[in-house]
Design a protein around this motif. Sequence first.
Motif, PDB file in Angstrom:
ATOM      1  N   ARG A  22       0.827  -1.205   0.000  1.00 48.55           N
ATOM      2  CA  ARG A  22       0.000   0.000   0.000  1.00 48.55           C
ATOM      3  C   ARG A  22       0.865   1.261   0.000  1.00 48.55           C
ATOM      4  O   ARG A  22       0.594   2.218  -0.742  1.00 48.55           O
ATOM      5  CB  ARG A  22      -0.929   0.010   1.223  1.00 48.55           C
ATOM      6  N   ILE A  23       1.907   1.243   0.810  1.00 49.84           N
ATOM      7  CA  ILE A  23       2.811   2.394   0.861  1.00 49.84           C
ATOM      8  C   ILE A  23       3.507   2.587  -0.482  1.00 49.84           C
ATOM      9  O   ILE A  23       3.666   3.714  -0.959  1.00 49.84           O
ATOM     10  CB  ILE A  23       3.831   2.223   2.003  1.00 49.84           C
ATOM     11  N   ALA A  24       3.929   1.496  -1.117  1.00 53.13           N
ATOM     12  CA  ALA A  24       4.565   1.606  -2.435  1.00 53.13           C
ATOM     13  C   ALA A  24       3.627   2.250  -3.441  1.00 53.13           C
ATOM     14  O   ALA A  24       4.030   3.143  -4.209  1.00 53.13           O
ATOM     15  CB  ALA A  24       5.004   0.227  -2.920  1.00 53.13           C
ATOM     16  N   ASP A  25       2.381   1.805  -3.463  1.00 53.47           N
ATOM     17  CA  ASP A  25       1.409   2.376  -4.397  1.00 53.47           C
ATOM     18  C   ASP A  25       1.161   3.850  -4.090  1.00 53.47           C
ATOM     19  O   ASP A  25       1.054   4.682  -5.006  1.00 53.47           O
ATOM     20  CB  ASP A  25       0.096   1.599  -4.339  1.00 53.47           C
ATOM     21  N   TYR A  26       1.080   4.190  -2.806  1.00 54.77           N
ATOM     22  CA  TYR A  26       0.880   5.585  -2.419  1.00 54.77           C
ATOM     23  C   TYR A  26       2.068   6.438  -2.856  1.00 54.77           C
ATOM     24  O   TYR A  26       1.890   7.532  -3.418  1.00 54.77           O
ATOM     25  CB  TYR A  26       0.676   5.690  -0.910  1.00 54.77           C
ATOM     26  N   MET A  27       3.262   5.958  -2.594  1.00 53.26           N
ATOM     27  CA  MET A  27       4.453   6.721  -2.981  1.00 53.26           C
ATOM     28  C   MET A  27       4.510   6.927  -4.485  1.00 53.26           C
ATOM     29  O   MET A  27       4.846   8.018  -4.966  1.00 53.26           O
ATOM     30  CB  MET A  27       5.709   6.005  -2.479  1.00 53.26           C
ATOM     31  N   ASN A  28       4.183   5.884  -5.232  1.00 53.46           N
ATOM     32  CA  ASN A  28       4.220   5.996  -6.685  1.00 53.46           C
ATOM     33  C   ASN A  28       3.236   7.053  -7.178  1.00 53.46           C
ATOM     34  O   ASN A  28       3.588   7.922  -7.984  1.00 53.46           O
ATOM     35  CB  ASN A  28       3.907   4.640  -7.329  1.00 53.46           C
ATOM     36  N   GLN A  29       2.023   7.005  -6.680  1.00 52.20           N
ATOM     37  CA  GLN A  29       0.994   7.916  -7.169  1.00 52.20           C
ATOM     38  C   GLN A  29       1.186   9.351  -6.669  1.00 52.20           C
ATOM     39  O   GLN A  29       0.969  10.306  -7.418  1.00 52.20           O
ATOM     40  CB  GLN A  29      -0.394   7.406  -6.757  1.00 52.20           C
ATOM     41  N   HIS A  30       1.591   9.527  -5.418  1.00 56.70           N
ATOM     42  CA  HIS A  30       1.640  10.859  -4.826  1.00 56.70           C
ATOM     43  C   HIS A  30       2.993  11.556  -4.945  1.00 56.70           C
ATOM     44  O   HIS A  30       3.050  12.779  -4.890  1.00 56.70           O
ATOM     45  CB  HIS A  30       1.235  10.788  -3.350  1.00 56.70           C
ATOM     46  N   PHE A  31       4.051  10.791  -5.093  1.00 57.32           N
ATOM     47  CA  PHE A  31       5.380  11.396  -5.121  1.00 57.32           C
ATOM     48  C   PHE A  31       6.127  11.160  -6.430  1.00 57.32           C
ATOM     49  O   PHE A  31       7.063  11.894  -6.738  1.00 57.32           O
ATOM     50  CB  PHE A  31       6.229  10.856  -3.968  1.00 57.32           C
ATOM     51  N   LEU A  32       5.767  10.129  -7.167  1.00 52.71           N
ATOM     52  CA  LEU A  32       6.533   9.740  -8.355  1.00 52.71           C
ATOM     53  C   LEU A  32       5.699   9.777  -9.623  1.00 52.71           C
ATOM     54  O   LEU A  32       6.067   9.183 -10.634  1.00 52.71           O
ATOM     55  CB  LEU A  32       7.136   8.342  -8.149  1.00 52.71           C
TER      56      LEU A  32
END
Length: 202
Positions: A22-32
């Motif tokens: 979940r954190i990986a998906d969040y980081m991808n969408q919100h930061f990358l």
Amino acid sequence: MNTDLNICLVVASHRANSQSRRIADYMNQHFLAGKASLIDLYQSKLPLWDGEPLAAGSTEEQNVAEVKARAEAADAFVFIVPEWHGMVPAGLKNFLLWCGMKELAHKPVLLVGVSASAGGAFVIAELRHSGYKNSRLLYLPEHLLLRDVNDLWMGQEGRMSDVYLEKRTRYALDLLMTYTEALKPVRDRLCAGLADFSNGMS
């Protein structure tokens, strides 16, 4: 984000529906900007490395080949690592056994420790102590600790840790981009001597 860079998120949990994913998906969408590639060690089903060759054409061989190709294509990594009983999950060490210098050498890595409580620091210390010797991974001096992860970035308005960690994550990822932009053009030169010195000194 520099769209010419391939940042690969490595989800070190090998549990289904993990907070690390979940954190990986969040980081991808919100930061990358949704541009990062992904290696999910739950989905990848890497066999346990034992040094023996895999059967040609087997599912295991195909799984390993796919993960190695994704790692080789990456310019940098974010390792999202849950703390299990104070340790790095075995699957991440297994990944580092399958992927070697060709895939990993002289590529920067941002370490992210994940904990459902107040932990996370032990996995950072463990990886800084190991995992880089023969692979020649470059762990950034900066890292992230995402604690109380079950509540992190879950839409709770005004939650101070969400706001702080949002800023801290952007800062750490900006550093990763800077390292990656600097190192990518010289990686071939950095790797030139590895044929003669394939094992790091200890």
